[in-house]
Each structure stands twice: as structure tokens, then as C-alpha cells.
Design an enzyme around this catalytic site. Structure first.
Site, PDB file in Angstrom:
ATOM      1  N   LYS A  62       1.428  -1.030   9.151  1.00  0.00           N
ATOM      2  CA  LYS A  62       0.643  -2.162   8.655  1.00  0.00           C
ATOM      3  C   LYS A  62       1.292  -3.497   9.024  1.00  0.00           C
ATOM      4  CE  LYS A  62      -1.185   0.549   4.759  1.00  0.00           C
ATOM      5  NZ  LYS A  62      -0.977   0.892   3.340  1.00  0.00           N
TER       6      LYS A  62
ATOM      7  N   TYR B  38       5.045  -0.708  -2.212  1.00  0.00           N
ATOM      8  CA  TYR B  38       4.067  -0.336  -3.231  1.00  0.00           C
ATOM      9  C   TYR B  38       4.399  -1.063  -4.536  1.00  0.00           C
ATOM     10  CZ  TYR B  38       3.965   3.220   0.398  1.00  0.00           C
ATOM     11  OH  TYR B  38       3.957   3.844   1.609  1.00  0.00           O
TER      12      TYR B  38
HETATM   13  N1  GLU Z   1      -2.387   6.426   5.948  1.00  0.00           N
HETATM   14  C1  GLU Z   1      -1.875   6.393   4.626  1.00  0.00           C
HETATM   15  C2  GLU Z   1      -2.985   6.117   3.641  1.00  0.00           C
HETATM   16  O1  GLU Z   1      -3.786   5.273   3.899  1.00  0.00           O
HETATM   17  C3  GLU Z   1      -0.801   5.343   4.539  1.00  0.00           C
HETATM   18  C4  GLU Z   1      -0.189   5.313   3.201  1.00  0.00           C
HETATM   19  C5  GLU Z   1       1.238   4.858   3.191  1.00  0.00           C
HETATM   20  O2  GLU Z   1       2.045   5.175   4.054  1.00  0.00           O
HETATM   21  O3  GLU Z   1       1.538   4.141   2.256  1.00  0.00           O
HETATM   22  O4  GLU Z   1      -3.092   6.742   2.635  1.00  0.00           O
END
Ligand code: GLU
Length: 304
Positions: A67, A240
Site C-alpha cells: 500500500k 493497523y
Molecule cells: N490483501 C490483504 C487484505 O486486503 C491485505 C491485508 C494486510 O496485509 O493488512 O485483506
């Protein structure tokens, strides 16, 4: 002079004897096939000296770490207009929560939670002629490494089970914050998340974030102001709902992914990547967090 190699070796040693290694993400079935005993760490300093220990050359799915790269490309494409469609506040919520999106009328809290990254994917799908190919070329150029590629099995696996991301994309669409078709944007997003890299490759890719926007070949990809912004977003939103804990324990901007990777950096000094696929309850690599805490404690190097 800090002896990075001996510090990494002792971190690897400690990790190898750890019994409680966290839990592998299995909501993307393909990720669940990875061996929980893997551990790798690689550090590259500003002079491009490399140090590593454990499985630092084994590739894994970088997932949400991507991202930061898509955001970087979108900033290069449309500049500050990005911030009209996505905010820059930490969410305090897990990466896939949808409640805030409703509360805030379809403007995601930041570009590193899923809805935010899906908006960024939408921007790239609109801007690029061949989105998946052009994004891959961008990443390969930053890293100076043409062997970096998508893991198609992981992308397809997530496409089959990514119900929450379909929900997020549909919600964004209902608020008018998604220009392209949900399926097209998510196909791009799942591929971007499936990028496979080793810890060593991650430090080469993220070199520019510690080097004022210049990659290892000194080509400029981001302005100094853009790097400042991206590093600030990594520090406040990169883990997160555990970003505060990471800043508190480790003290570096960074980003984690549910594949068990973490990349972090100290501007003008070093970039470090860890991989251990077992996650803690907040979704961050359990041993990766411990490793980086040990690194900044022993070297006494952090942004603070
Ligand atoms: N592709 C994962 C999702 O969208 C990425 C999540 C992550 O690595 O935080 O759930």
C-alpha cells in the site's frame, strides 16, 4: 561503529528458540501454506551495505506493505489531489473495518487501511494505461530488480475469499468515491497485495524512503515533502490499530502486512525488513515486532 551483523545474528538466534510464534493469516487460504518457523531479517544502511540473518532471501507475500508503494505511485501521478479522496488520520481500527467508512461518508481514514488502499488502487486504474503491468514496472524500477513479481496464486486466492474488500469497494462506490468498476479495482488491488519479495528486496525497494525520495541508483521518485508525508503516514497508520504500540516499542516509521513482513526505516541511516509469518492478535508479525524492538533498543537508534 555499530556491529549490525552481530545484532541481527543475535536477534535471529533469539527468534529461533521462540515457541510462541503467533498465528498465520488463513483468511487468504494461499497464505496459510507458509511454514510458521520461517524468520528472516535484512538491514541495508544508507551506504548500501547489507546485513542479514535467517531466511532473509526467501520471498513471501508482502500484502499491505504494497500500500505504501501504490500510494507513492499515485502521488507521483496526481499529486496532492490524492488527499481529496482519502484522509491521513490513524483509524484505531483493524485494517478491514468498514464502520468508519460509513461514519465518514466514504472518505477512508488513511491510505494504509483497506478502504483507503482501494481508493488509491482506483486512482491508479484510472491513471495507468496497463495498471498491473505499469505498477509492477514502477516497483521493479524503484528496487532496481526485474525479478520482483506478483504471486498469481495468492491474488486468485484472495479474489475468491476477499468478501470484506468487496464490501468495502461497494460501499466506496455507493458514496461516489470509486470511479471504476469494483471487480476491476479489486483485481488490481489483489495483485498489488500479492507482490512477493524477500526481506533483502524489501530494503532495496524501501531505500528511497530513507534516502529523501532517491532510489539506490539515485533516481528521484518522490520529493522530500512527499517522503516526509509518507513516512509520517507509516508512523501513524502503518500497523493497523497497533501503530501507537509500534512507535512506542520500536520508534520507526514502517509498514506491516498479513504475510508476516514488516519494513521500517530510520531516515538517512538504514532500512530494515523482517519476516516471520505468525501474527499477533492485532495482525502484525509477532516475532517481527520483537525483533525490531530489540534492534532499536540495542543500537539506541530511532527517530526519537
Ligand atoms: N490483501 C490483504 C487484505 O486486503 C491485505 C491485508 C494486510 O496485509 O493488512 O485483506
Amino acid at each position: 561503529m555499530i556491529n549490525f551483523q552481530s545484532i541481527l545474528a543475535s536477534i535471529n538466534e533469539a527468534a529461533s528458540t521462540e515457541n510462541d510464534r503467533g498465528k498465520i493469516a488463513d483468511y487468504i487460504p494461499e497464505l496459510a501454506k507458509v511454514n510458521v518457523n520461517n524468520f528472516g531479517i535484512h538491514l541495508q544502511d544508507i551506504h548500501q551495505n547489507s546485513f542479514s540473518a535467517g531466511n532473509a532471501d526467501e520471498r513471501f507475500s508482502i500484502q499491505s506493505i504494497s500500500k505504501v508503494l501504490s500510494l507513492s505511485m499515485a502521488l507521483g501521478q496526481i499529486g496532492e489531489k490524492v488527499w481529496k479522496r482519502v484522509d491521513v488520520e490513524p483509524s484505531g481500527d483493524p485494517f478491514n473495518h468498514l464502520s468508519l467508512l460509513e461514519l465518514e461518508n466514504g472518505i477512508p481514514r488513511n491510505p494504509l487501511i483497506n478502504p483507503g488502499a482501494i481508493v488509491i488502487a482506483d486512482i491508479l486504474v484510472s491513471q495507468l494505461e496497463y495498471p498491473k503491468k505499469d505498477f509492477l514496472t514502477f516497483v521493479r524500477n524503484i528496487a532496481n530488480d526485474d525479478t520482483i513479481d506478483y504471486d498469481i496464486d495468492v491474488a486468485e486466492s484472495e479474489k475468491r475469499t476477499g468478501f470484506r474488500n468487496f464490501a468495502a469497494a461497494n460501499l466506496l462506490k455507493s458514496y461516489g468515491n470509486l470511479d471504476n468498476e469494483v471487480e476491476v479495482v479489486l483485481d488490481f488491488y489483489f495483485h498489488q497485495c500479492s507482490l512477493a519479495m524477500s526481506c533483502a528486496q524489501l530494503t532495496s525497494t524501501f531505500f528511497m524512503f530513507m534516502n529523501n525520495g532517491k532510489c539506490r541508483r539515485e533516481n528521484i521518485f518522490l520529493t522530500i515533502s512527499q517522503v516526509k508525508r509518507i513516512n509520517a503516514i507509516m508512523l501513524t497508520c502503518g500497523f493497523y490499530d497497533e501503530a501507537g504500540e509500534f512507535a512506542f516499542e520500536v520508534g520507526l516509521p514502517g509498514k506491516s502486512g498479513v504475510g508476516g513482513g514488516i519494513v521500517a526505516l530510520l531516515p538517512n541511516k538504514f532500512c530494515v525488513a523482517t519476516w516471520s509469518p505468525g501474527l499477533n492478535p492485532k495482525g502484525n508479525s509477532k516475532l517481527g515486532m520483537l525483533a525490531l524492538e530489540k534492534l532499536t533498543t540495542e543500537t539506541e537508534l530511532s527517530i526519537f
